[in-house]
Design a protein around this motif. Structure first.
Motif, mmCIF file in Angstrom:
data_model
loop_
_atom_site.group_PDB
_atom_site.id
_atom_site.type_symbol
_atom_site.label_atom_id
_atom_site.label_comp_id
_atom_site.label_asym_id
_atom_site.label_seq_id
_atom_site.Cartn_x
_atom_site.Cartn_y
_atom_site.Cartn_z
ATOM 1 N N LYS A 1 34.046 47.959 32.159
ATOM 2 C CA LYS A 1 33.288 49.092 31.613
ATOM 3 C C LYS A 1 31.809 48.755 31.567
ATOM 4 N N TYR A 2 31.002 49.724 32.045
ATOM 5 C CA TYR A 2 29.561 49.643 31.847
ATOM 6 C C TYR A 2 29.106 50.951 31.202
ATOM 7 N N GLU A 3 28.798 50.892 29.901
ATOM 8 C CA GLU A 3 28.414 52.075 29.153
ATOM 9 C C GLU A 3 29.428 53.196 29.406
ATOM 10 N N ASP A 4 29.015 54.320 30.069
ATOM 11 C CA ASP A 4 29.949 55.412 30.324
ATOM 12 C C ASP A 4 30.470 55.416 31.749
ATOM 13 N N ILE A 5 30.366 54.251 32.444
ATOM 14 C CA ILE A 5 30.851 54.119 33.822
ATOM 15 C C ILE A 5 32.086 53.226 33.829
ATOM 16 N N ASP A 6 33.172 53.759 34.362
ATOM 17 C CA ASP A 6 34.397 52.970 34.528
ATOM 18 C C ASP A 6 34.430 52.410 35.955
ATOM 19 N N ILE A 7 34.724 51.103 36.057
ATOM 20 C CA ILE A 7 34.715 50.439 37.370
ATOM 21 C C ILE A 7 36.097 49.850 37.626
ATOM 22 N N GLU A 8 36.695 50.218 38.757
ATOM 23 C CA GLU A 8 37.991 49.661 39.162
ATOM 24 C C GLU A 8 37.782 48.717 40.341
ATOM 25 N N VAL A 9 38.350 47.485 40.230
ATOM 26 C CA VAL A 9 38.181 46.461 41.262
ATOM 27 C C VAL A 9 39.559 46.072 41.797
ATOM 28 N N ASP B 1 38.523 30.455 52.247
ATOM 29 C CA ASP B 1 37.313 30.149 53.008
ATOM 30 C C ASP B 1 36.128 30.977 52.533
ATOM 31 N N MET B 2 36.271 31.673 51.393
ATOM 32 C CA MET B 2 35.226 32.477 50.746
ATOM 33 C C MET B 2 34.974 33.809 51.450
ATOM 34 N N SER B 3 35.837 34.211 52.386
ATOM 35 C CA SER B 3 35.699 35.537 52.983
ATOM 36 C C SER B 3 36.135 36.593 51.978
ATOM 37 N N LEU B 4 35.490 37.791 52.022
ATOM 38 C CA LEU B 4 35.701 38.848 51.027
ATOM 39 C C LEU B 4 36.267 40.103 51.681
ATOM 40 N N ALA B 5 37.158 40.776 50.960
ATOM 41 C CA ALA B 5 37.690 42.079 51.390
ATOM 42 C C ALA B 5 38.071 42.862 50.133
ATOM 43 N N TYR B 6 37.030 43.444 49.448
ATOM 44 C CA TYR B 6 37.242 44.131 48.178
ATOM 45 C C TYR B 6 36.825 45.589 48.277
ATOM 46 N N ASN B 7 37.475 46.400 47.449
ATOM 47 C CA ASN B 7 37.104 47.811 47.296
ATOM 48 C C ASN B 7 36.870 48.056 45.810
ATOM 49 N N THR B 8 35.658 48.493 45.466
ATOM 50 C CA THR B 8 35.281 48.754 44.080
ATOM 51 C C THR B 8 34.935 50.237 43.939
ATOM 52 N N VAL B 9 35.552 50.891 42.975
ATOM 53 C CA VAL B 9 35.318 52.318 42.744
ATOM 54 C C VAL B 9 34.580 52.480 41.412
ATOM 55 N N PHE B 10 33.361 53.046 41.474
ATOM 56 C CA PHE B 10 32.555 53.333 40.282
ATOM 57 C C PHE B 10 32.726 54.816 39.944
ATOM 58 N N PRO C 1 33.441 59.740 41.817
ATOM 59 C CA PRO C 1 33.830 58.400 42.293
ATOM 60 C C PRO C 1 32.921 57.947 43.431
ATOM 61 N N VAL C 2 32.331 56.769 43.249
ATOM 62 C CA VAL C 2 31.480 56.167 44.283
ATOM 63 C C VAL C 2 32.136 54.853 44.703
ATOM 64 N N SER C 3 32.460 54.725 45.971
ATOM 65 C CA SER C 3 33.139 53.527 46.480
ATOM 66 C C SER C 3 32.133 52.532 47.043
ATOM 67 N N ALA C 4 32.415 51.231 46.764
ATOM 68 C CA ALA C 4 31.621 50.144 47.349
ATOM 69 C C ALA C 4 32.581 49.174 48.020
ATOM 70 N N ASN C 5 32.488 49.030 49.328
ATOM 71 C CA ASN C 5 33.317 48.092 50.083
ATOM 72 C C ASN C 5 32.546 46.786 50.255
ATOM 73 N N ILE C 6 33.182 45.686 49.835
ATOM 74 C CA ILE C 6 32.522 44.381 49.852
ATOM 75 C C ILE C 6 33.200 43.512 50.901
ATOM 76 N N GLY C 7 32.436 43.083 51.898
ATOM 77 C CA GLY C 7 32.949 42.215 52.956
ATOM 78 C C GLY C 7 32.053 41.013 53.144
ATOM 79 N N LYS D 1 45.145 41.940 41.750
ATOM 80 C CA LYS D 1 45.693 43.212 41.301
ATOM 81 C C LYS D 1 44.564 44.066 40.712
ATOM 82 N N PRO D 2 44.621 45.417 40.843
ATOM 83 C CA PRO D 2 43.540 46.277 40.321
ATOM 84 C C PRO D 2 43.322 46.052 38.825
ATOM 85 N N PHE D 3 42.044 45.942 38.448
ATOM 86 C CA PHE D 3 41.692 45.842 37.032
ATOM 87 C C PHE D 3 40.416 46.647 36.792
#
Length: 879
Positions: A726-734, A741-750, A779-785, A721-723
């Motif tokens: 915080k990094y200093e003045d940067i909010d990060i949503e994951v 099997d350790m495969s990844l499918a995440y979207n992180t918004v900085f 907003p800067v998006s990072a897609n993790i696969g 679920k989204p959580f």
């Protein structure tokens, strides 16, 4: 003279030709006759491969062979094989071949049956599969001496049955008899009213009733001359000698066939009186070679069987087995068994099967200085068997194999001391009718090793003390170990007698303590055969919770080992029943925190299952996620975290053969809360990759305190679920998911403040007076696969910076346009290529001067903005 020899020679050639030709002429006729006769007389499916006729092999008789005969039942035993015979051979006079088979019976003088299998079945309704003969059309007043069986008559002089197996199974009485390697032959004149039959019989027999094996591969031999009185249907034993295993027996008496019963009057005894005859009763596989065995004392077996055997009665019985002050010693073993006393009687004086009883008045022996005495009476053998037994004495179990040649998987050892008296019936054991189960006395064992097929490891009992009472058995002391586990127990057993005598479950309540308790030590190995699709039979082993346990255990252990986990200070309640282990209020110390467990493990089905609720308090994150495979699967990135956490987990699924969770079957949910934590990016490939992409973030300084997240898992995937972190003045949503099997499918918004997006953006921001603009975020998006060990990350950082630059230029342009004069608008419009109309210039001198000054100021401002945008710097001249 030459003519005479010539004629003789022609006759011989003709005879030989006839002997060869006649079988070809009659073989088809005999084959049709046999098939017709069998099908006309049997309600069954009869098949055979071939019929052959020879006049030479058994000359002067005709020899007929039937190959691969099978008789298959019709309803109610549809498809069951009644009999299969590899070969049947019949001998008869050659003249029999010239008879009219349809009107004259065929006389068989001898026969042989080789390699046969006969299955005799009786179902619960009393139907028998051997009742396949069709009703005879022979008038009831016809002389039975002339009666034929279809187109056959019996005039046999000899017969043989070789290498034959016979199985008898009666579902209504739950009796099973298996006769193996039956070889039987006889010679005599069956057609005479009175004659003698010389027989030889050799077979192995197994007998079981109500799932209890009473005889196992017992070897029987009988060489007997039997007097035949066909008029009275009486068969008398004359000159005979039989063997039960190696025990010789002599028979006298007769068997008479009545209309609905058999009348028996038989006496038997062993002709000698040596105690070695008793050892001969034991199958050779257990008694080994009796040659060289020293024996003293006598042994006598004798019996009388007299009366009718019918559906409701049995003959009366008076069988005794007596031995006094006997002893024996095997030459290769160090110990002697002595002071042997046996006094056993099997009796029935009424003919009612229920009145049969066994009285063991004495069964005593001595090995070294240990004396053991026992006695028992067993009644009502055919229905609800009742036992009254007593045992008293000391027995060094290690001496048994030193005095008798037993082959054991595990060597016996330890001392058993008993003084027990018990009385019970089998129905009471099966229904737990404790009021009918009586027991008194004590049983003490020390240094005993116990093993069975239902246990993975032998149990080494250092000490056990049991007290018997009519109500229960008290386990006063129990100190033992198995595998790598040690445990002490005390408590109460409710059906100890049922467990010992009737394969019932072992019920009770116990208090158990242990220094080290390894769960796998108490599992059983279940071996099963793979499916028929396998080219070769294969076996697999799975761990099972023993099905003979039904108990509640209040447990306390310093260390419990489950898989690769070491749980400390374990307390709780364990209930074991129906191949299930139920944990209640279980708690332990692990991973520098506390763990609470409630749940169930079941090995009843082919695939074991589990259903647990786990509560983790102040767990060390790195250690728990490193050692616990389930946690690794739930949150692999947590391996890079250091600190403490709380968690609650609900999960269920299947277990592998070693009782480890099958991750692809796990379903449930979890909630996690980080109490204190810092990051070791070196432990996290994903964080290392992100650090390269987001150089303005120092992941060592992420604020993870009080972080809370919820997980749901099913079908081999974990949904997060989204959580927010915080990094200093940067909010990060994951948010996102990963597979077990350790495969990844995440979207992180900085949510990145604009000031982090480069020098060009910063220069633009310095020109802006608006405070909100200077503090704006992008907003800067990072897609993790990819996978956790080889992640693939893509971001929109470059496009976000470019878009922001365009946005700031547009804002600056609009600000200048909105705050300047018409000339500024014309100038900017011209610069931007947006002049759409011509303005009439003001001709007054004041207007001209003001206009020039305004235009100059705006031009300089625009130059500064554009210079900042495009990186072109130009020094101003001091005019």
């Amino acid at each position: 003279m030459k003519k005479v020899f010539k004629i003789i020679g022609i006759i011989i050639v003709v005879i030989i030709a006839l002997l060869v030709a006649i079988p070809l002429l009659f073989q088809s006729q005999i084959k049709d006759m046999i098939k017709t006769t069998l099908n006309d007389n049997l309600n069954a499916k009869v098949e055979f491969e071939d019929v052959n006729l020879s006049l030479i092999s058994n000359f002067p008789k005709a020899h007929v062979t039937i190959d691969n005969l099978s008789i298959t039942n019709l309803a109610p035993f549809e498809g069951e094989t009644l009999a299969s015979v590899k070969s049947i051979a019949l001998n008869m006079s050659i003249m029999e071949l010239f008879k009219d088979f349809e009107t004259e019976p065929l006389a068989i003088s001898s026969f042989s049956i080789d390699d046969a299998l006969v299955n005799i079945l009786t179902d619960k309704e009393g139907n028998s599969n051997y009742d396949i003969a069709k009703e005879s059309d022979t008038p009831s007043n016809e002389d039975p001496s002339t009666e034929s069986s279809g187109n056959f008559t019996i005039d046999i002089q000899d017969y043989s049955i070789s290498n034959t197996n016979l199985n008898y199974m009666n579902a209504s009485s739950n009796i099973e008899v298996r006769v193996a390697n039956l070889n039987h032959s006889g010679k005599g004149q069956f057609s005479a009213e009175r004659s003698q039959l010389d027989t030889n019989t050799d077979l192995f027999i197994n007998f079981a009733m109500d799932s209890t094996q009473y005889l196992s591969n017992m070897h029987l031999k009988l060489d007997a001359v039997i007097g035949l009185d066909l008029e009275q249907n009486m068969y008398t034993f004359k000159d005979n000698k039989g063997y039960i295993n190696a025990l010789p027996l002599q028979f006298d008496g007769y068997v008479k066939l009545l209309e609905n019963a058999q009348e028996l009057d038989i006496t038997f005894e062993n002709p000698g009186s040596s105690f070695k005859d008793l050892l001969a009763l034991v199958p050779e596989a257990y008694a080994k070679d009796l040659n060289g065995v020293e024996t003293n004392g006598d042994f006598k077996l004798s019996g009388i069987v007299k009366g009718q055997f019918s559906e409701t009665t049995i003959p009366t019985l008076d069988i005794t087995m007596i031995s006094n002050n006997a002893s024996f010693k095997y030459p290769d073993l160090p110990k002697r068994v002595e002071n042997i006393q046996i006094n056993t009687t099997v009796k029935n004086s009424t003919g009612n099967p229920d009145d049969t009883y066994v009285a063991i008045d004495a069964l005593n022996f001595k090995i070294d200085q240990d004396v053991f005495k026992s006695s028992a009476t067993i009644k009502n053998l055919t229905k609800n068997m009742a036992v009254n037994a007593k045992a008293e004495g000391t027995l060094n179990l290690g001496n048994i194999s030193k005095a008798y040649p037993l082959q054991l998987e595990e060597e016996l050892s330890g001392i058993l001391k008993a003084n027990i008296q018990t009385a019970f019936d089998m129905n009471a054991l099966e229904t737990n009718a404790y009021e009918r189960i009586k027991a008194n006395g004590n049983l003490n064992i020390t240094d005993v090793i116990f093993s069975s097929k239902s246990m993975l490891n032998p149990v080494e009992i250092a000490k056990a003390d049991l007290s018997f009472s009519p109500q229960s058995v008290s386990l006063n002391t129990f100190d033992a170990k198995t595998g790598n586990s040690d445990f002490k127990a005390s408590g109460t057993l409710n059906n100890f007698m049922g467990f010992v005598f009737s394969d019932k479950t072992l019920q009770g309540n116990f208090n158990l303590s242990s220094n080290k308790f390894v769960v796998n030590d108490f599992m059983t190995e279940d071996t099963s055969v793979e499916t028929e699709t396998q080219t070769e039979p294969q076996t697999t082993e799975t761990l099972k919770i023993p099905d003979f346990l039904d108990c509640k255990i209040s447990a306390q252990a310093n260390t419990v080992v489950y898989d690769n986990l070491n749980l400390k200070n374990v307390k709780g309640t364990l209930t074991i029943k129906d191949q299930q282990a139920i944990l209640s209020d279980m708690s332990s110390d692990i991973f520098q925190g506390k763990l609470a467990i409630d749940g169930t493990v079941s090995t009843k089905a082919e695939t074991p299952t589990f259903d647990f609720k786990l509560g983790a308090s102040n767990f060390d994150i790195a250690q728990s996620f490193n050692d616990l495979q389930l946690f690794q699967a739930l949150a692999p990135i947590a391996k890079a975290l250091q600190g403490q956490m709380n968690s609650s987990i609900n999960l269920s699924g299947a277990l592998n053969s070693d009782l480890a969770p099958d991750l692809n079957s796990v379903t449930g949910n979890a909630a996690m809360e980080l109490l204190t934590s810092k990051i070791e990016p070196k432990e996290g490939p994903v964080l290392n990759k992100l650090k390269n992409e987001m150089s303005f973030i120092d992941f060592d300084k992420l604020d993870l305190k009080d972080l809370k997240t919820k997980l749901e898992f099913a079908d081999g995937k974990v949904n997060v679920k989204p959580f927010h972190i915080k990094y200093e003045d940067i909010d990060i949503e994951v948010s996102g998911s990963h597979g077990f099997d350790m495969s990844l499918a995440y979207n992180t918004v900085f949510n990145v403040p604009a000031k982090y997006l480069g020098s060009d953006v910063n220069k633009l921001l310095t020109k802006m007076d608006d405070k909100d603009v200077k503090n704006m975020t992008v907003p800067v998006s990072a897609n993790i696969g990819g996978t956790y060990t080889s992640p693939k990350i893509s971001t929109d950082l470059t496009s976000a910076a470019s878009n922001l630059t365009k946005q700031l230029v547009e804002m600056q342009k609009n600000k200048l346009i909105n705050s300047g004069s018409d000339q500024v608008k014309d100038l900017l419009g011209g610069l931007m290529g947006s002049n759409s109309k011509e303005e009439t210039p003001d001709t007054s001198s004041n207007a001209t001067g003001d206009s020039n000054k305004t235009e100059e100021a705006i031009t300089e401002g625009v130059k500064d903005v554009l210079g900042g945008l495009f990186g072109k710097k130009k020094e101003k001249s001091d005019n």
